[in-house]
Design a protein around this motif. Sequence first.
Motif, PDB file in Angstrom:
ATOM      1  N   ASP A  86     101.260  44.582  -7.415  1.00 57.06           N
ATOM      2  CA  ASP A  86      99.951  43.924  -7.422  1.00 57.06           C
ATOM      3  C   ASP A  86      99.205  44.195  -8.730  1.00 57.06           C
ATOM      4  OD1 ASP A  86     100.358  42.902  -4.893  1.00 57.06           O
ATOM      5  OD2 ASP A  86      99.345  44.568  -3.887  1.00 57.06           O
ATOM      6  N   ILE A  87      99.320  45.426  -9.227  1.00 55.40           N
ATOM      7  CA  ILE A  87      98.668  45.762 -10.497  1.00 55.40           C
ATOM      8  C   ILE A  87      99.245  44.908 -11.626  1.00 55.40           C
ATOM      9  CG2 ILE A  87      98.395  47.569 -12.240  1.00 55.40           C
ATOM     10  CD1 ILE A  87      98.297  49.585  -9.902  1.00 55.40           C
ATOM     11  N   LEU A  88     100.570  44.778 -11.649  1.00 55.89           N
ATOM     12  CA  LEU A  88     101.196  43.966 -12.686  1.00 55.89           C
ATOM     13  C   LEU A  88     100.783  42.504 -12.563  1.00 55.89           C
ATOM     14  CD1 LEU A  88     103.133  43.649 -15.051  1.00 55.89           C
ATOM     15  CD2 LEU A  88     104.990  43.380 -13.393  1.00 55.89           C
ATOM     16  N   GLU A  89     100.709  42.008 -11.349  1.00 47.07           N
ATOM     17  CA  GLU A  89     100.299  40.618 -11.150  1.00 47.07           C
ATOM     18  C   GLU A  89      98.900  40.379 -11.713  1.00 47.07           C
ATOM     19  OE1 GLU A  89     100.000  37.284  -7.563  1.00 47.07           O
ATOM     20  OE2 GLU A  89     100.819  39.288  -7.182  1.00 47.07           O
ATOM     21  N   GLU A  90      97.997  41.335 -11.495  1.00 44.57           N
ATOM     22  CA  GLU A  90      96.646  41.205 -12.038  1.00 44.57           C
ATOM     23  C   GLU A  90      96.662  41.310 -13.559  1.00 44.57           C
ATOM     24  OE1 GLU A  90      92.559  40.667 -12.260  1.00 44.57           O
ATOM     25  OE2 GLU A  90      94.001  40.267 -10.646  1.00 44.57           O
ATOM     26  N   ALA A  91      97.488  42.209 -14.101  1.00 41.35           N
ATOM     27  CA  ALA A  91      97.600  42.333 -15.559  1.00 41.35           C
ATOM     28  C   ALA A  91      98.125  41.041 -16.174  1.00 41.35           C
ATOM     29  CB  ALA A  91      98.518  43.501 -15.912  1.00 41.35           C
ATOM     30  N   VAL A  92      99.100  40.432 -15.525  1.00 43.20           N
ATOM     31  CA  VAL A  92      99.634  39.155 -16.015  1.00 43.20           C
ATOM     32  C   VAL A  92      98.539  38.094 -16.020  1.00 43.20           C
ATOM     33  CG1 VAL A  92     101.200  37.254 -15.443  1.00 43.20           C
ATOM     34  CG2 VAL A  92     102.025  39.618 -15.409  1.00 43.20           C
ATOM     35  N   HIS A  93      97.749  38.058 -14.967  1.00 37.06           N
ATOM     36  CA  HIS A  93      96.640  37.095 -14.904  1.00 37.06           C
ATOM     37  C   HIS A  93      95.674  37.311 -16.070  1.00 37.06           C
ATOM     38  CE1 HIS A  93      93.460  34.563 -13.278  1.00 37.06           C
ATOM     39  NE2 HIS A  93      92.625  35.575 -13.421  1.00 37.06           N
TER      40      HIS A  93
END
Length: 242
Positions: A86-93
């Motif tokens: 989830d953290i990576l998904e937010e970073a990608v966003h």
Amino acid sequence: MRIRFLGYLAAAGAVLAMFSCATFPAALYERDASLQAALAKPPAYPDVRFAVLSDPHLMDPALWGEGAAIEAYLREDRKLLRESSDILEEAVHLLKELPADLVLVPGDLTKDGERSSHLLMAERLRAIEAAGKKVFVICGNHDVLNREAFRYDGEARIPVDSVSPEEFAEIFAEFGYGEALNRDPASLSYVAEPLPGLQILALDGCLYREKPIDGHSPAGGRFSEATLHWIDAILAAAAVAG
């Protein structure tokens, strides 16, 4: 793990170094008077903006299982593994929205080099490139030939596939390795040129080929003599080319 950027500039060219797992020593090429003269010329950086995504330590959610095994691991190494996807998904966003041209990912892409975690990371990086940015990766000391690649299930810690250096380069071919102008035969280091006048030197100083220490993959880093010679040759060629 750390990242440094070293600009080695001649009249119309720049070299950017991105590396993990090691500190760069004084380069041998600095003793060459002709190269020193070339490097003394004023730098001419192209107009480019960078973003850095460092140490995501992504753990494929399919490898997570509640129980004593994962809790024992977390007592020794308190990373946000459960939340890492989830953290990576937010970073990608966030990276997709940033006004950056290039995104550098300097290692420790995964928890412990699990193949499925690498494949998931590559999928997330494709989303960044789909937003018009170019991504370049290099491995960290957790990412390759890791003997601690496990799936957790209750009290069990079950070995899963890690990746070899060749598999790492194949998985991330879209993110530096496929565009490489030159690759170091002794490591996963490479040089690429995303823009005219700018070369990215991605340096691998990890010790994944060495023997384990107390059953663990080595966590330090250094450049081999062969890799140091390769680095010198790349920097010297950039200086001469101008």
